[in-house]
Design a protein around this motif. Structure first.
Motif, PDB file in Angstrom:
ATOM      1  N   GLU A   1      42.187  32.222  48.385  1.00  0.00           N
ATOM      2  CA  GLU A   1      41.253  32.920  47.515  1.00  0.00           C
ATOM      3  C   GLU A   1      41.925  33.937  46.593  1.00  0.00           C
ATOM      4  OE1 GLU A   1      38.378  34.696  50.010  1.00  0.00           O
ATOM      5  OE2 GLU A   1      37.463  32.805  50.666  1.00  0.00           O
TER       6      GLU A   1
ATOM      7  N   ARG B   1      44.861  32.351  43.086  1.00  0.00           N
ATOM      8  CA  ARG B   1      44.232  32.857  41.863  1.00  0.00           C
ATOM      9  C   ARG B   1      45.129  33.864  41.159  1.00  0.00           C
ATOM     10  NH1 ARG B   1      37.927  33.839  43.806  1.00  0.00           N
ATOM     11  NH2 ARG B   1      37.492  31.657  44.377  1.00  0.00           N
ATOM     12  N   TYR B   2      45.860  34.656  41.939  1.00  0.00           N
ATOM     13  CA  TYR B   2      46.775  35.624  41.333  1.00  0.00           C
ATOM     14  C   TYR B   2      47.882  34.916  40.559  1.00  0.00           C
ATOM     15  CZ  TYR B   2      50.453  39.129  40.958  1.00  0.00           C
ATOM     16  OH  TYR B   2      51.441  39.955  40.494  1.00  0.00           O
TER      17      TYR B   2
ATOM     18  N   THR C   1      47.703  31.979  39.267  1.00  0.00           N
ATOM     19  CA  THR C   1      47.079  31.425  38.065  1.00  0.00           C
ATOM     20  C   THR C   1      46.853  32.510  37.018  1.00  0.00           C
ATOM     21  OG1 THR C   1      45.959  29.785  39.448  1.00  0.00           O
ATOM     22  CG2 THR C   1      45.137  30.091  37.205  1.00  0.00           C
TER      23      THR C   1
END
Length: 449
Positions: free
Chosen positions: A108, A112-113, A115
């Motif tokens: 999660e 995402r970081y 990306t």
């Protein structure tokens, strides 16, 4: 060990447990208690038996204690083992929970970081590209503006040429301001500044080589030419046909050239220092060249005329005209206030007018006085050369020294009068008597009595 066992035991445990116990000292005390110091040889069997007996007694005591306390020790060990097993079981469940939480966070957050970091890098590069594109566009726009202004300066900007069309000398100031804008843009090449990376763009390098550098040379050459050709005196022509429009045009053209030279002069180099005074080098250099040319021409023509006196009057008239031009230039310089210079630091105080830095560089209070005194310094040497050569020229010059003195005096007084079109009033003659004496003395003093 119980208190009863400690009482029945003959072993001195306090000696062995003392912090300062020394085996060598203990062995030495055993030997001394079982032998006399004078015995030869010493009997070591008795103290050795004592030590071995004590060791056997301690070993037996340890075995007894271990046998009596075996069951409690085993029970204690079993309890510790069971407790450790329960703790490990609880820890395993907590570690498993942490691993599950880390995997969830990795999915999660970390993914995402990563990306987001990629998106940030792309956005940053796009922003740098946009910033550089804007800088390049502004630079090209200024280059195109400079190109148009240069064509206006050369009189080639208009598609239809009319006979007698004059160049727009005010374009010098416009070109200078555009060059300052370009210079300021190129100087802001630090990280995050507007001009960062411009030197790496091929189009900008082409713009510098094909337009900016030639334009700067053209502005400098044209301005220096206008200053070099400055003339407002009508003495050398023998007529006074100069109209007001011609005088105003000359002053306007020269003013534009002087302002352009002031603007394109090299800005002060701070270098971490606080600079309070700045001199426009290109402006001062051009004005000094003008004075140097007037002095060199005047000295050469006077040297020739002193050797051939019939041409002296004409030469003195030309020298007076040059001094009048210098007076006119001095008046013009004192009336021009420096325009705002965008590249000057706030700590630098600009000069009051264009005359102040020139007078400071020449270390004089008047350009006309500087002209006459410098000319007199060189004229004395030239006169001495004529007299040393002798001949007809030297004899003629010596025999006409009174008329030469009067002619030189008239030349200085005539040249010290402002030409037509200058607002300054004629200076009193007494103000130039010292210059008259210096000029006349430079010639008459070399002639002797």
């Amino acid at each position: 060990m119980t208190a009863e066992e400690e009482d029945t035991s003959y072993i001195d445990y306090e000696t062995f447990l003392a912090p300062d116990f020394s085996p060598s000292a203990f062995a030495n005390s055993l030997v001394l208690t079982t032998n006399n110091p004078t015995d030869t040889p010493l009997d070591l069997s008795t103290p050795l038996s004592r030590v071995l007996f004590d060791a056997q007694e301690i070993n037996t005591h340890i075995d007894t204690l271990t046998t009596k306390s075996a069951l409690p020790l085993l029970n204690h060990t079993q309890e510790q083992t069971a407790s450790s097993a329960r703790i490990v079981q609880e820890i395993d469940s907590q570690v498993a929970s942490l691993n599950d939480g880390y995997k969830r966070l990795e999915k999660e957050v970390l993914v995402r970081y990563e990306t987001a970091e990629e998106v940030k890098a792309v956005a940053s590069r796009l922003w740098e590209t946009v910033r550089l594109g804007r800088s390049v566009a502004r630079c090209l726009q200024l280059g195109r503006q400079l190109e148009i202004q240069i064509s206006e300066l050369a009189g080639t900007g208009n598609p239809v040429k009319t006979p007698g069309q004059k160049e727009d000398h005010r374009a010098l100031i416009r070109c200078s301001n555009t060059l300052l804008s370009l210079r300021e843009l190129f100087s802001k090449n630090g990280p995050g500044e507007e001009g960062q990376g411009l030197e790496k763009v091929d189009n900008i390098r082409t713009l510098q080589n094909s337009i900016i550098n030639p334009a700067e040379r053209s502005v400098l050459t044209k301005s220096q030419q206008i200053v070099r050709e400055f003339s407002m005196s009508s003495l050398s022509t023998g007529t006074n046909t100069t109209t007001y429009a011609q005088t105003a045009d000359t002053k306007s053209r020269t003013t534009s050239a002087l302002i352009a030279l002031y603007l394109v002069s090299s800005p002060p180099k701070m270098g971490g220092r606080k600079v309070e005074k700045w001199e426009p080098d290109l402006l001062i250099q051009s004005l000094q060249d003008y004075l140097r040319t007037a002095l060199t021409s005047s000295l050469a023509s006077l040297a020739r005329s002193l050797a051939t006196l019939p041409t002296l009057d004409r030469t003195l008239l030309e020298v007076s005209a040059r001094c009048q031009n210098i007076l006119a230039l001095e008046s013009l310089l004192s009336s021009i206030s420096p325009p705002p210079h965008p590249n000057l630091p706030t700590t630098v105080t600009p000069p009051i007018n264009f005359l102040q830095p020139l007078l400071s560089s020449l270390e004089t209070g008047s350009l006309a006085s500087y002209f006459w005194r410098t000319l007199a310094g060189g004229l004395s040497t030239k006169t001495m050369e004529i007299m040393n050569k002798g001949g007809v020229s030297a004899r003629t010059l010596r025999s006409n020294k009174n008329s030469v003195r009067d002619a030189i005096r008239e030349c200085v007084m005539r040249g010290s009068q402002a030409p037509a079109g200058i607002t300054d009033r004629k200076a009193p003659e007494g103000n130039w008597e010292r210059e008259v004496a210096v000029m006349a003395g430079s010639v008459i003093g070399a002639l002797g009595r």
